[in-house]
Design a protein around this motif. Structure first.
Motif, PDB file in Angstrom:
ATOM      1  N   ILE A 156      39.380   9.350  26.577  1.00  0.00           N
ATOM      2  CA  ILE A 156      39.419   9.832  25.545  1.00  0.00           C
ATOM      3  C   ILE A 156      40.685  10.122  24.431  1.00  0.00           C
ATOM      4  O   ILE A 156      40.776   9.685  23.568  1.00  0.00           O
ATOM      5  CB  ILE A 156      38.388  11.003  25.213  1.00  0.00           C
ATOM      6  CG1 ILE A 156      36.953  10.695  25.606  1.00  0.00           C
ATOM      7  CG2 ILE A 156      38.393  11.764  23.625  1.00  0.00           C
ATOM      8  CD1 ILE A 156      35.885  11.708  25.424  1.00  0.00           C
ATOM      9  N   PRO A 157      41.801  10.988  25.038  1.00  0.00           N
ATOM     10  CA  PRO A 157      42.883  11.226  24.388  1.00  0.00           C
ATOM     11  C   PRO A 157      43.521   9.913  24.171  1.00  0.00           C
ATOM     12  O   PRO A 157      44.329   9.813  23.090  1.00  0.00           O
ATOM     13  CB  PRO A 157      43.523  12.285  24.935  1.00  0.00           C
ATOM     14  CG  PRO A 157      42.440  12.901  26.062  1.00  0.00           C
ATOM     15  CD  PRO A 157      41.424  11.891  26.222  1.00  0.00           C
ATOM     16  N   THR A 170      47.814  15.696  39.147  1.00  0.00           N
ATOM     17  CA  THR A 170      46.477  15.049  38.554  1.00  0.00           C
ATOM     18  C   THR A 170      45.373  16.198  38.262  1.00  0.00           C
ATOM     19  O   THR A 170      44.646  16.011  37.177  1.00  0.00           O
ATOM     20  CB  THR A 170      45.529  14.412  40.033  1.00  0.00           C
ATOM     21  OG1 THR A 170      45.544  15.299  40.968  1.00  0.00           O
ATOM     22  CG2 THR A 170      46.273  13.063  40.297  1.00  0.00           C
ATOM     23  N   ILE A 171      45.556  17.190  38.771  1.00  0.00           N
ATOM     24  CA  ILE A 171      44.793  18.404  38.251  1.00  0.00           C
ATOM     25  C   ILE A 171      45.279  19.055  36.910  1.00  0.00           C
ATOM     26  O   ILE A 171      44.463  19.199  36.043  1.00  0.00           O
ATOM     27  CB  ILE A 171      44.909  19.781  39.282  1.00  0.00           C
ATOM     28  CG1 ILE A 171      44.131  19.287  40.524  1.00  0.00           C
ATOM     29  CG2 ILE A 171      44.204  20.942  38.493  1.00  0.00           C
ATOM     30  CD1 ILE A 171      42.757  19.113  40.539  1.00  0.00           C
ATOM     31  N   GLY A 172      46.532  18.937  36.806  1.00  0.00           N
ATOM     32  CA  GLY A 172      47.237  19.367  35.552  1.00  0.00           C
ATOM     33  C   GLY A 172      46.740  18.422  34.376  1.00  0.00           C
ATOM     34  O   GLY A 172      46.446  18.912  33.289  1.00  0.00           O
ATOM     35  N   PHE A 173      46.788  17.061  34.547  1.00  0.00           N
ATOM     36  CA  PHE A 173      46.362  16.514  33.551  1.00  0.00           C
ATOM     37  C   PHE A 173      44.927  16.061  33.227  1.00  0.00           C
ATOM     38  O   PHE A 173      44.508  16.195  32.046  1.00  0.00           O
ATOM     39  CB  PHE A 173      47.126  14.798  33.364  1.00  0.00           C
ATOM     40  CG  PHE A 173      46.761  13.899  34.479  1.00  0.00           C
ATOM     41  CD1 PHE A 173      45.244  13.355  34.207  1.00  0.00           C
ATOM     42  CD2 PHE A 173      47.349  13.436  35.420  1.00  0.00           C
ATOM     43  CE1 PHE A 173      44.814  12.530  35.291  1.00  0.00           C
ATOM     44  CE2 PHE A 173      47.016  12.422  36.409  1.00  0.00           C
ATOM     45  CZ  PHE A 173      45.349  11.860  36.251  1.00  0.00           C
ATOM     46  N   LEU A 222      50.369  21.594  29.978  1.00  0.00           N
ATOM     47  CA  LEU A 222      50.746  21.811  28.780  1.00  0.00           C
ATOM     48  C   LEU A 222      51.239  20.805  27.855  1.00  0.00           C
ATOM     49  O   LEU A 222      51.082  20.431  26.855  1.00  0.00           O
ATOM     50  CB  LEU A 222      52.049  23.037  28.922  1.00  0.00           C
ATOM     51  CG  LEU A 222      51.402  24.312  29.293  1.00  0.00           C
ATOM     52  CD1 LEU A 222      52.647  25.456  29.565  1.00  0.00           C
ATOM     53  CD2 LEU A 222      50.515  24.946  28.342  1.00  0.00           C
ATOM     54  N   LEU A 223      51.811  19.804  28.529  1.00  0.00           N
ATOM     55  CA  LEU A 223      52.514  18.522  27.745  1.00  0.00           C
ATOM     56  C   LEU A 223      51.398  17.696  27.595  1.00  0.00           C
ATOM     57  O   LEU A 223      51.210  17.015  26.661  1.00  0.00           O
ATOM     58  CB  LEU A 223      53.463  17.923  28.947  1.00  0.00           C
ATOM     59  CG  LEU A 223      54.825  18.345  29.208  1.00  0.00           C
ATOM     60  CD1 LEU A 223      55.589  17.569  30.028  1.00  0.00           C
ATOM     61  CD2 LEU A 223      55.431  18.708  27.682  1.00  0.00           C
ATOM     62  N   LEU A 225      49.399  12.306  27.285  1.00  0.00           N
ATOM     63  CA  LEU A 225      49.352  12.391  28.526  1.00  0.00           C
ATOM     64  C   LEU A 225      50.489  11.593  29.227  1.00  0.00           C
ATOM     65  O   LEU A 225      50.852  11.774  30.416  1.00  0.00           O
ATOM     66  CB  LEU A 225      48.006  11.427  28.692  1.00  0.00           C
ATOM     67  CG  LEU A 225      47.418  11.270  30.295  1.00  0.00           C
ATOM     68  CD1 LEU A 225      47.214  12.529  31.034  1.00  0.00           C
ATOM     69  CD2 LEU A 225      46.504  10.439  30.136  1.00  0.00           C
ATOM     70  N   THR A 226      51.014  10.235  28.566  1.00  0.00           N
ATOM     71  CA  THR A 226      52.440   9.423  29.177  1.00  0.00           C
ATOM     72  C   THR A 226      53.303  10.381  29.403  1.00  0.00           C
ATOM     73  O   THR A 226      53.845  10.427  30.643  1.00  0.00           O
ATOM     74  CB  THR A 226      52.717   8.547  28.002  1.00  0.00           C
ATOM     75  OG1 THR A 226      51.412   7.600  27.621  1.00  0.00           O
ATOM     76  CG2 THR A 226      53.638   7.500  28.529  1.00  0.00           C
TER      77      THR A 226
END
Length: 583
Positions: free
Chosen positions: A78-79, A124-127, A383-384, A390-391
């Motif tokens: 989605i993003p 992977t968990i972060g994004f 946070l990023l 996402l990139t």
């Protein structure tokens, strides 16, 4: 390109088809509201999500590497998709999806499927958690029925829009959304076999139509009536300028799609005790994403929740995924106009529940509690993802993980000076045996523990060269605990050998296969001399004791080895055949 179906339908029976039929129908029904919701959240018309569910779902089942994979639009995209639509437009989204399909095909063709497992869990968990926050927050406006909201790519600007338009809040939208949300949450407890999102969509839509008709925004009022036909075939308009413009977005779609699909396949493996073909899975995803844009569909990947539902409902082969796509097609042809009456407020809770389920909140909290470098990588990536994109988040997260890993590995590598312990039954060497009073002036023995790579090689050389300033006759390096050596490690070892060989010899014991092969390729093996390599430390010590200067041993009080008593006294020649078990 080998796309044989061997093994995928072995022993298939009528009973198996009945199971696939049931699971395919159930997942197909679940996929319809999700496909529409994901499309709307991605900034495109809801029917494009349905087209993707049909075409990509069938192709991924046919050509993928997992027997149970259900493909289609997913929340993770989605993003990314919304950002592409906002920046480049829907037509260019199709081009980016097509290019991503080509990239996925190449990744599978060059057998890069196994590389995905090297992406660290904190990244992977972060994004994933960051995407969940974006999806959830993006539906607050529809949940509250706010009007006049302008959607932005930046999280902060979207939150500002919500705040500024809060006065336009619609009570009827909130009631509709709450009815849908409660239905979604209660249905699994009352009717476990019935898909909650579909029931919630139907109940809340009927309630809105009967109780307050015309008071809430609907799919039809926002996007027009959903056609009950598939779009015609149209090849995306691809030019060199577009390829340059969209290569970055296409790479992001391909990388995220590969991660998502292979994670889904791994989940399926765990639930069924089976094993997927990762490279074939990437090729199947590639084929689906090349063809789907030709029919107006958005990028697709393996859907973890729908794949798990497919398995729980008894799927036994890829037929369930094909049936799922055909079921959605049939429903589209028969009931598409009715979907135009669905309130946008009914779609919001569906996506919010998806976001909540994909947030990995328990794992997120668990990693944070460790207060380790993994916690830092997780937090930065999260946070990023939320506040930037996402990139950047994945790139920075991976870079951080690599740097911190190298730092940990360099700190873990140890170089210690050792001597045999005379009290040990097998005379094992230990660092504690080296003292000012007990340290052989002519033989220095070092144990290297850990990989000799660019992060640790300089420390390795400095530690040894600093210790052997007194110029012993023999330098024995115990390399049995060195699993890997790169060319930087080899260069520092070569520097030690070159410096030490001016006045003595270098012996090496227990070296592993990979470092040995590297030394052979670089020529350092022949420079040291094959006769100076030993399988066991004991053999190397026996050789060293024959090489030393006996005159220097006279009167020596260090007694580093069992032979030293005789050598110090200058008595009979010591027995070098005495057994040593020094590993």
């Amino acid at each position: 390109m080998n796309m044989k179906f061997s093994g995928r339908f072995t022993g298939y029976s009528w009973e198996g088809f009945q199971k696939d039929l049931l699971s395919g129908l159930v997942v197909g029904v679940i996929a319809i509201p999700l496909g529409m919701a994901f499309a709307i959240a991605s900034g495109v018309k809801p029917e494009y999500g349905i087209y993707t569910t049909i075409i990509a779902g069938i192709l991924i089942a046919l050509f993928g590497g997992s027997r149970y994979q259900i493909g289609g639009p997913t929340g993770a995209f989605i993003p990314i998709l919304f950002g592409i639509v906002l920046t480049y437009g829907y037509e260019n989204l199709l081009v980016a999806g097509f290019m991503a399909g080509i990239i996925l095909l190449l990744m599978g063709l060059f057998k890069l499927g196994s590389l995905i497992k090297f992406i660290p869990k904190p990244v992977t968990i972060g994004f994933t958690s960051g995407i969940a926050v974006i999806i959830f927050s993006g539906q607050i406006g529809n949940f509250l029925g706010l009007t006049g909201i302008e959607r932005h790519e930046e999280f902060v600007l979207n939150m500002r829009e919500l705040w500024l338009n809060l006065p336009s809040f619609n009570l009827f939208s909130v009631i509709t959304a709450l009815i849908c949300l409660l239905t979604i949450l209660l249905t699994p407890r009352i009717l476990p076999k019935v898909p909650g999102p579909l029931v919630g969509l139907i109940v809340s839509t009927v309630a809105a139509v009967i109780l307050f008709p015309g008071q809430v925004a609907t799919v039809g009022s926002a996007y027009g009536e959903i056609p009950n036909t598939l779009p015609g075939f149209q090849f995306p308009e691809i030019t060199f300028d577009k390829i340059q413009l969209l290569l970055g977005p296409a790479l992001v779609i391909a990388i995220l799609g590969s991660i998502e699909s292979l994670l889904s396949a791994v989940v399926a493996d765990g639930m069924t005790k089976s094993k997927h073909d990762s490279n074939r899975e990437l090729m199947g995803q590639g084929i689906a994403n090349v063809i789907t844009p030709m029919f107006g569909g958005i990028p697709a990947t393996g859907a973890i929740a729908r794949t798990a539902t497919n398995i729980k409902n008894g799927a036994v082969s890829p037929f369930s995924g094909i049936i799922h796509g055909l079921a959605v097609l049939l429903i589209l042809l028969m009931f598409a106009p009715l979907a135009s009456s669905i309130p946008l407020a009914s779609m919001a809770p569906i996506l919010m529940v998806v976001a909540w389920n994909m947030s990995e909140r328990h794992v997120f909290v668990h990693v944070l509690k460790t207060k380790s470098t993994d916690s830092f990588v997780l937090l930065v990536t999260f946070l990023l993802t939320v506040f930037l994109d996402l990139t950047t988040a994945v790139g920075v997260g991976l870079l951080l993980a690599i740097v911190l890993f190298v730092k940990r590995m360099s700190e873990a590598a140890e170089v210690s000076q050792v001597l045999p312990n005379p009290q040990s039954a097998n005379k094992r060497v230990e660092a504690a045996m080296v003292t000012e009073e007990r340290d052989c002036p002519q033989i220095s023995i070092f144990t290297i523990d850990g990989p000799l790579f660019f992060g640790a090689a300089q420390t390795f050389e400095q530690r040894i060269m600093k210790t052997i300033d007194y110029r012993p006759e023999v330098l024995l390096l115990r390399m049995g605990q060195v699993p890997f050596m790169d060319t930087t490690g080899e260069a520092h070892l070569a520097s030690i050998v070159e410096d030490f060989s001016k006045h003595g010899i270098v012996l090496i014991s227990g070296i592993k296969k990979q470092p040995m092969e590297l030394l052979e390729k670089t020529g350092l093996l022949s420079k040291i001399g094959t006769a100076h390599f030993f399988n066991h430390t004991g053999e190397a010590i026996d050789f060293a004791l024959q090489y030393i200067n006996r005159q220097k041993c006279l009167g020596c009080q260090h007694f580093a080895f069992s032979e030293c008593t005789a050598l110090s006294a200058g008595t009979d020649k010591p027995n070098y055949a005495e057994e040593r078990v020094l590993l």
